[in-house]
Write an enzyme that holds these catalytic residues in place. Structure first.
Site, PDB file in Angstrom:
ATOM      1  NE  ARG A  51      -2.488   1.081   3.565  1.00 19.23           N
ATOM      2  CZ  ARG A  51      -3.203   0.895   4.686  1.00 19.23           C
ATOM      3  NH1 ARG A  51      -4.471   0.563   4.621  1.00 19.23           N
ATOM      4  NH2 ARG A  51      -2.640   1.046   5.857  1.00 19.23           N
ATOM      5  CE  LYS A 150      -2.154   4.740   6.828  1.00 14.73           C
ATOM      6  NZ  LYS A 150      -3.268   5.412   7.485  1.00 14.73           N
ATOM      7  CD  GLU A 183     -11.592   6.226   5.019  1.00 13.00           C
ATOM      8  OE1 GLU A 183     -11.046   5.163   5.348  1.00 13.00           O
ATOM      9  OE2 GLU A 183     -11.044   7.073   4.285  1.00 13.00           O
TER      10      GLU A 183
HETATM   11  N1  PXG Z   1      -9.147   4.782   7.089  1.00 14.47           N
HETATM   12  C1  PXG Z   1      -8.264   5.763   7.318  1.00 14.47           C
HETATM   13  C2  PXG Z   1      -8.536   7.129   6.811  1.00 14.47           C
HETATM   14  C3  PXG Z   1      -7.086   5.479   8.036  1.00 14.47           C
HETATM   15  O1  PXG Z   1      -6.201   6.454   8.235  1.00 14.47           O
HETATM   16  C4  PXG Z   1      -7.828   3.180   8.254  1.00 14.47           C
HETATM   17  C5  PXG Z   1      -8.967   3.519   7.524  1.00 14.47           C
HETATM   18  C6  PXG Z   1      -7.628   1.749   8.665  1.00 14.47           C
HETATM   19  O2  PXG Z   1      -6.641   1.143   7.852  1.00 14.47           O
HETATM   20  P1  PXG Z   1      -5.752  -0.058   8.390  1.00 14.47           P
HETATM   21  O3  PXG Z   1      -4.881  -0.411   7.249  1.00 14.47           O
HETATM   22  O4  PXG Z   1      -4.999   0.447   9.587  1.00 14.47           O
HETATM   23  O5  PXG Z   1      -6.683  -1.142   8.762  1.00 14.47           O
HETATM   24  C7  PXG Z   1      -6.863   4.174   8.547  1.00 14.47           C
HETATM   25  C8  PXG Z   1      -5.666   3.852   9.384  1.00 14.47           C
HETATM   26  C9  PXG Z   1      -4.184   5.586  14.353  1.00 14.47           C
HETATM   27  C10 PXG Z   1      -4.009   6.008  12.960  1.00 14.47           C
HETATM   28  O6  PXG Z   1      -3.537   6.188  15.238  1.00 14.47           O
HETATM   29  C11 PXG Z   1      -4.431   5.188  11.915  1.00 14.47           C
HETATM   30  C12 PXG Z   1      -4.298   5.616  10.613  1.00 14.47           C
HETATM   31  C13 PXG Z   1      -3.759   6.846  10.395  1.00 14.47           C
HETATM   32  C14 PXG Z   1      -3.338   7.652  11.428  1.00 14.47           C
HETATM   33  C15 PXG Z   1      -3.455   7.237  12.734  1.00 14.47           C
HETATM   34  O7  PXG Z   1      -4.959   4.650  14.599  1.00 14.47           O
HETATM   35  N2  PXG Z   1      -4.691   4.899   9.492  1.00 14.47           N
END
Ligand code: PXG
Length: 296
Positions: A51, A150, A183
Protein backbone atom coordinates in the site's frame (compact mmCIF):
# COMPACT_ATOMS: atom_id res chain seq x y z
CA UNK A 1 12.62 6.97 24.35
CA UNK A 2 13.42 4.83 21.38
CA UNK A 3 15.61 4.94 18.32
CA UNK A 4 14.26 6.43 15.11
CA UNK A 5 15.38 5.39 11.63
CA UNK A 6 16.11 8.24 9.25
CA UNK A 7 17.54 7.35 5.85
CA UNK A 8 19.48 4.33 7.04
CA UNK A 9 20.71 5.70 10.36
CA UNK A 10 19.33 5.42 13.88
CA UNK A 11 18.91 8.45 16.13
CA UNK A 12 17.68 8.74 19.71
CA UNK A 13 14.10 10.04 19.43
CA UNK A 14 14.93 13.49 20.82
CA UNK A 15 17.70 13.92 18.23
CA UNK A 16 15.71 12.52 15.31
CA UNK A 17 15.19 15.62 13.21
CA UNK A 18 14.62 16.56 9.60
CA UNK A 19 14.79 19.88 7.80
CA UNK A 20 12.11 22.56 8.11
CA UNK A 21 12.30 22.59 4.30
CA UNK A 22 11.01 19.03 4.17
CA UNK A 23 8.03 18.87 1.84
CA UNK A 24 6.18 16.64 4.24
CA UNK A 25 6.04 19.66 6.55
CA UNK A 26 5.67 22.34 3.88
CA UNK A 27 2.98 20.62 1.79
CA UNK A 28 2.03 17.30 3.30
CA UNK A 29 3.93 15.93 0.33
CA UNK A 30 4.51 12.32 1.27
CA UNK A 31 2.94 9.03 2.27
CA UNK A 32 2.84 6.92 5.38
CA UNK A 33 1.80 3.68 7.01
CA UNK A 34 0.75 2.67 10.51
CA UNK A 35 1.80 -0.91 11.17
CA UNK A 36 1.60 -3.16 14.19
CA UNK A 37 3.90 -5.74 15.68
CA UNK A 38 2.29 -8.50 17.76
CA UNK A 39 4.55 -10.59 19.98
CA UNK A 40 7.63 -10.12 17.83
CA UNK A 41 5.90 -10.48 14.46
CA UNK A 42 5.01 -7.63 12.13
CA UNK A 43 1.39 -8.03 11.12
CA UNK A 44 0.78 -8.03 7.35
CA UNK A 45 4.01 -6.19 6.64
CA UNK A 46 3.93 -7.04 2.92
CA UNK A 47 0.39 -5.68 2.57
CA UNK A 48 1.33 -2.44 4.34
CA UNK A 49 4.41 -2.00 2.15
CA UNK A 50 2.42 -2.75 -0.98
CA UNK A 51 0.00 0.00 0.00
CA UNK A 52 2.89 2.37 0.78
CA UNK A 53 4.45 1.81 -2.65
CA UNK A 54 1.04 2.15 -4.32
CA UNK A 55 0.41 5.46 -2.52
CA UNK A 56 3.87 6.66 -3.54
CA UNK A 57 3.30 5.60 -7.16
CA UNK A 58 0.00 7.53 -7.18
CA UNK A 59 1.72 10.75 -6.08
CA UNK A 60 4.72 10.23 -8.39
CA UNK A 61 7.12 9.70 -5.52
CA UNK A 62 9.95 7.29 -6.14
CA UNK A 63 10.92 5.52 -2.94
CA UNK A 64 14.71 5.03 -3.04
CA UNK A 65 14.59 1.66 -1.25
CA UNK A 66 13.45 -1.57 -2.84
CA UNK A 67 10.54 -3.42 -1.27
CA UNK A 68 12.92 -5.92 0.35
CA UNK A 69 15.25 -3.18 1.62
CA UNK A 70 12.27 -1.37 3.14
CA UNK A 71 11.11 -4.56 4.79
CA UNK A 72 14.58 -5.03 6.31
CA UNK A 73 14.64 -1.41 7.51
CA UNK A 74 11.30 -1.82 9.31
CA UNK A 75 12.34 -5.07 10.97
CA UNK A 76 15.75 -3.66 11.93
CA UNK A 77 14.14 -0.60 13.53
CA UNK A 78 11.85 -2.76 15.64
CA UNK A 79 14.82 -4.90 16.63
CA UNK A 80 16.95 -2.00 17.84
CA UNK A 81 14.00 -0.77 19.88
CA UNK A 82 13.71 -4.19 21.46
CA UNK A 83 9.92 -4.23 21.71
CA UNK A 84 7.69 -7.27 21.18
CA UNK A 85 4.43 -5.35 20.80
CA UNK A 86 4.64 -2.03 19.06
CA UNK A 87 3.17 0.50 16.65
CA UNK A 88 5.32 1.38 13.66
CA UNK A 89 4.94 4.66 11.81
CA UNK A 90 6.65 4.57 8.43
CA UNK A 91 6.85 7.90 6.62
CA UNK A 92 8.26 8.77 3.22
CA UNK A 93 8.35 12.45 2.28
CA UNK A 94 9.48 13.92 -1.00
CA UNK A 95 12.42 15.45 0.86
CA UNK A 96 13.53 19.05 0.81
CA UNK A 97 14.22 21.43 -2.04
CA UNK A 98 13.68 25.13 -1.51
CA UNK A 99 10.21 26.55 -1.01
CA UNK A 100 8.51 26.09 -4.37
CA UNK A 101 5.94 23.36 -4.88
CA UNK A 102 7.40 22.04 -8.13
CA UNK A 103 8.49 18.47 -7.46
CA UNK A 104 10.57 17.98 -10.63
CA UNK A 105 13.96 18.64 -9.16
CA UNK A 106 13.33 16.81 -5.92
CA UNK A 107 14.75 13.33 -5.79
CA UNK A 108 15.90 12.97 -2.21
CA UNK A 109 12.98 11.47 -0.29
CA UNK A 110 13.29 11.15 3.46
CA UNK A 111 12.45 7.79 4.95
CA UNK A 112 11.53 7.82 8.61
CA UNK A 113 10.58 4.85 10.76
CA UNK A 114 9.32 5.39 14.30
CA UNK A 115 8.65 2.45 16.57
CA UNK A 116 6.69 3.14 19.72
CA UNK A 117 4.52 1.45 22.29
CA UNK A 118 1.02 0.91 21.04
CA UNK A 119 -1.69 3.03 22.65
CA UNK A 120 -5.04 1.29 22.63
CA UNK A 121 -8.53 2.21 23.76
CA UNK A 122 -9.34 1.19 27.33
CA UNK A 123 -10.94 -2.27 27.54
CA UNK A 124 -14.21 -0.61 28.52
CA UNK A 125 -14.64 0.81 25.01
CA UNK A 126 -14.58 -2.69 23.53
CA UNK A 127 -16.98 -4.01 26.15
CA UNK A 128 -19.49 -1.17 25.94
CA UNK A 129 -18.94 0.10 22.40
CA UNK A 130 -18.36 3.68 21.36
CA UNK A 131 -20.50 6.60 20.31
CA UNK A 132 -20.03 8.03 16.81
CA UNK A 133 -21.56 10.82 14.78
CA UNK A 134 -21.71 11.49 11.07
CA UNK A 135 -19.88 14.72 10.34
CA UNK A 136 -20.33 17.59 7.90
CA UNK A 137 -16.77 17.21 6.57
CA UNK A 138 -16.99 15.10 3.42
CA UNK A 139 -14.35 12.60 2.42
CA UNK A 140 -12.37 14.05 -0.48
CA UNK A 141 -13.68 12.81 -3.84
CA UNK A 142 -11.51 10.28 -5.67
CA UNK A 143 -10.96 12.77 -8.48
CA UNK A 144 -9.62 15.39 -6.06
CA UNK A 145 -7.38 13.43 -3.72
CA UNK A 146 -8.15 9.73 -3.79
CA UNK A 147 -8.54 8.54 -0.17
CA UNK A 148 -6.87 5.28 -1.20
CA UNK A 149 -3.65 7.29 -1.13
CA UNK A 150 -2.42 7.22 2.45
CA UNK A 151 -0.87 10.66 2.17
CA UNK A 152 0.45 13.06 4.79
CA UNK A 153 -2.61 15.27 4.18
CA UNK A 154 -4.85 14.29 7.09
CA UNK A 155 -6.71 17.57 7.50
CA UNK A 156 -10.01 16.05 6.34
CA UNK A 157 -9.70 13.42 8.99
CA UNK A 158 -8.60 15.89 11.64
CA UNK A 159 -11.50 18.22 10.85
CA UNK A 160 -13.88 15.29 11.06
CA UNK A 161 -12.36 14.25 14.39
CA UNK A 162 -12.76 17.81 15.72
CA UNK A 163 -16.44 17.73 14.76
CA UNK A 164 -16.89 14.39 16.47
CA UNK A 165 -15.21 15.61 19.67
CA UNK A 166 -17.29 18.79 19.72
CA UNK A 167 -20.37 16.58 19.47
CA UNK A 168 -19.10 14.54 22.40
CA UNK A 169 -18.44 11.45 20.28
CA UNK A 170 -15.31 9.35 20.02
CA UNK A 171 -15.44 8.94 16.25
CA UNK A 172 -16.71 10.79 13.20
CA UNK A 173 -18.07 8.95 10.18
CA UNK A 174 -17.55 10.76 6.89
CA UNK A 175 -19.87 10.64 3.88
CA UNK A 176 -18.89 11.32 0.30
CA UNK A 177 -20.44 14.10 -1.77
CA UNK A 178 -23.41 11.93 -2.69
CA UNK A 179 -24.14 11.16 0.94
CA UNK A 180 -22.79 7.61 0.94
CA UNK A 181 -20.89 6.38 3.96
CA UNK A 182 -17.15 6.21 3.32
CA UNK A 183 -15.16 5.64 6.51
CA UNK A 184 -14.35 7.04 9.94
CA UNK A 185 -11.36 9.29 10.67
CA UNK A 186 -8.82 6.47 11.07
CA UNK A 187 -10.94 3.37 10.55
CA UNK A 188 -13.16 1.62 8.03
CA UNK A 189 -16.86 1.10 8.68
CA UNK A 190 -18.87 -2.14 8.69
CA UNK A 191 -22.48 -2.91 9.44
CA UNK A 192 -24.29 -6.18 10.11
CA UNK A 193 -27.90 -6.62 8.98
CA UNK A 194 -29.77 -9.90 9.26
CA UNK A 195 -26.53 -11.83 9.62
CA UNK A 196 -24.89 -10.33 6.52
CA UNK A 197 -21.87 -8.04 6.77
CA UNK A 198 -21.68 -4.92 4.62
CA UNK A 199 -18.91 -2.40 4.06
CA UNK A 200 -18.65 0.36 1.45
CA UNK A 201 -16.46 -0.28 -1.60
CA UNK A 202 -13.22 1.71 -1.31
CA UNK A 203 -13.59 3.43 -4.66
CA UNK A 204 -16.39 5.61 -3.28
CA UNK A 205 -13.64 7.33 -1.26
CA UNK A 206 -12.06 5.28 1.49
CA UNK A 207 -8.72 3.78 2.38
CA UNK A 208 -8.36 0.09 1.55
CA UNK A 209 -7.69 -0.75 5.19
CA UNK A 210 -5.51 -3.76 5.89
CA UNK A 211 -7.68 -4.59 8.91
CA UNK A 212 -10.76 -4.23 6.69
CA UNK A 213 -9.33 -6.84 4.33
CA UNK A 214 -8.47 -9.21 7.18
CA UNK A 215 -11.94 -8.84 8.71
CA UNK A 216 -13.60 -9.59 5.37
CA UNK A 217 -11.42 -12.68 5.00
CA UNK A 218 -12.03 -13.91 8.56
CA UNK A 219 -15.78 -13.36 8.31
CA UNK A 220 -15.92 -15.31 5.05
CA UNK A 221 -13.48 -18.12 5.77
CA UNK A 222 -13.68 -18.64 9.54
CA UNK A 223 -17.20 -17.55 10.42
CA UNK A 224 -18.68 -18.60 7.05
CA UNK A 225 -20.62 -15.37 6.79
CA UNK A 226 -21.56 -13.43 3.70
CA UNK A 227 -19.67 -10.16 3.23
CA UNK A 228 -20.85 -7.62 0.68
CA UNK A 229 -19.29 -4.39 -0.53
CA UNK A 230 -22.26 -2.11 -1.02
CA UNK A 231 -23.11 1.55 -0.96
CA UNK A 232 -24.45 2.51 2.45
CA UNK A 233 -26.29 5.61 3.57
CA UNK A 234 -26.94 7.00 7.04
CA UNK A 235 -30.27 5.15 6.94
CA UNK A 236 -28.35 1.87 6.73
CA UNK A 237 -26.16 2.83 9.70
CA UNK A 238 -29.15 3.77 11.85
CA UNK A 239 -31.04 0.59 11.00
CA UNK A 240 -28.14 -1.83 11.27
CA UNK A 241 -28.19 -4.65 13.82
CA UNK A 242 -24.51 -4.01 14.52
CA UNK A 243 -21.92 -1.43 13.49
CA UNK A 244 -18.18 -1.72 14.00
CA UNK A 245 -15.01 0.05 12.93
CA UNK A 246 -11.71 -1.53 11.88
CA UNK A 247 -8.16 -0.18 11.89
CA UNK A 248 -4.62 -1.13 12.79
CA UNK A 249 -4.68 0.68 16.13
CA UNK A 250 -8.29 0.01 17.21
CA UNK A 251 -8.51 -3.46 15.60
CA UNK A 252 -12.29 -4.05 15.73
CA UNK A 253 -14.34 -1.67 17.85
CA UNK A 254 -18.13 -1.83 18.28
CA UNK A 255 -20.26 1.29 17.72
CA UNK A 256 -23.47 1.41 19.76
CA UNK A 257 -24.83 4.87 19.03
CA UNK A 258 -24.69 7.04 15.90
CA UNK A 259 -26.25 10.52 15.76
CA UNK A 260 -28.24 9.67 18.90
CA UNK A 261 -29.77 6.57 17.27
CA UNK A 262 -29.20 3.43 19.34
CA UNK A 263 -27.73 0.70 17.14
CA UNK A 264 -29.32 -2.72 17.59
CA UNK A 265 -29.85 -3.32 21.29
CA UNK A 266 -27.29 -0.69 22.26
CA UNK A 267 -24.62 -3.25 23.10
CA UNK A 268 -21.73 -4.65 21.05
CA UNK A 269 -23.24 -7.20 18.67
CA UNK A 270 -22.76 -10.95 18.56
CA UNK A 271 -21.01 -11.03 15.20
CA UNK A 272 -18.77 -8.10 16.18
CA UNK A 273 -17.71 -9.99 19.31
CA UNK A 274 -17.16 -13.21 17.36
CA UNK A 275 -14.99 -11.33 14.88
CA UNK A 276 -13.01 -9.77 17.71
CA UNK A 277 -12.32 -13.20 19.16
CA UNK A 278 -11.21 -14.68 15.81
CA UNK A 279 -9.15 -11.57 15.02
CA UNK A 280 -7.35 -11.74 18.37
CA UNK A 281 -6.19 -15.28 17.62
CA UNK A 282 -5.45 -14.63 13.96
CA UNK A 283 -3.06 -11.69 14.47
CA UNK A 284 -0.89 -13.83 16.74
CA UNK A 285 -0.61 -16.73 14.32
CA UNK A 286 2.95 -17.33 13.18
CA UNK A 287 2.03 -17.52 9.52
CA UNK A 288 0.61 -13.99 9.29
CA UNK A 289 3.51 -12.04 10.76
CA UNK A 290 7.06 -11.32 9.63
CA UNK A 291 9.40 -12.37 12.48
CA UNK A 292 11.60 -9.62 13.93
CA UNK A 293 13.86 -11.64 16.15
CA UNK A 294 16.08 -14.53 15.09
CA UNK A 295 14.99 -18.16 15.58
CA UNK A 296 11.28 -17.38 15.68
N1 PXG B 1 -9.15 4.78 7.09
C1 PXG B 1 -8.26 5.76 7.32
C2 PXG B 1 -8.54 7.13 6.81
C3 PXG B 1 -7.09 5.48 8.04
O1 PXG B 1 -6.20 6.45 8.23
C4 PXG B 1 -7.83 3.18 8.25
C5 PXG B 1 -8.97 3.52 7.52
C6 PXG B 1 -7.63 1.75 8.67
O2 PXG B 1 -6.64 1.14 7.85
P1 PXG B 1 -5.75 -0.06 8.39
O3 PXG B 1 -4.88 -0.41 7.25
O4 PXG B 1 -5.00 0.45 9.59
O5 PXG B 1 -6.68 -1.14 8.76
C7 PXG B 1 -6.86 4.17 8.55
C8 PXG B 1 -5.67 3.85 9.38
C9 PXG B 1 -4.18 5.59 14.35
C10 PXG B 1 -4.01 6.01 12.96
O6 PXG B 1 -3.54 6.19 15.24
C11 PXG B 1 -4.43 5.19 11.92
C12 PXG B 1 -4.30 5.62 10.61
C13 PXG B 1 -3.76 6.85 10.39
C14 PXG B 1 -3.34 7.65 11.43
C15 PXG B 1 -3.46 7.24 12.73
O7 PXG B 1 -4.96 4.65 14.60
N2 PXG B 1 -4.69 4.90 9.49
Amino acid sequence: MGLVYINGEFFPAEEAKISVYDRGLLYGDGVFEGIRCYDGRVFKLDEHLERLYASAQAIWLKIPLSFEEMKKAVIETIKVNNLRDSYIRLIVTRGSFGLGIDPWEVSNPNIIIIVDKIRVFPQEVYEKGLVAVTVATRRSPTDVLDPRIKSLNYLHNILARIEARIAGAAEGIMLNHQGFVTEATVDNVFIVKKGIIYTPPVNIGALAGITRGVVMELATNYLKLIVKEELLTRYDLYNADEVFLTGTAVEIVPVVKIDERIIGNGKPGKITNELRRVFYEYVRQESVGSPVYANE
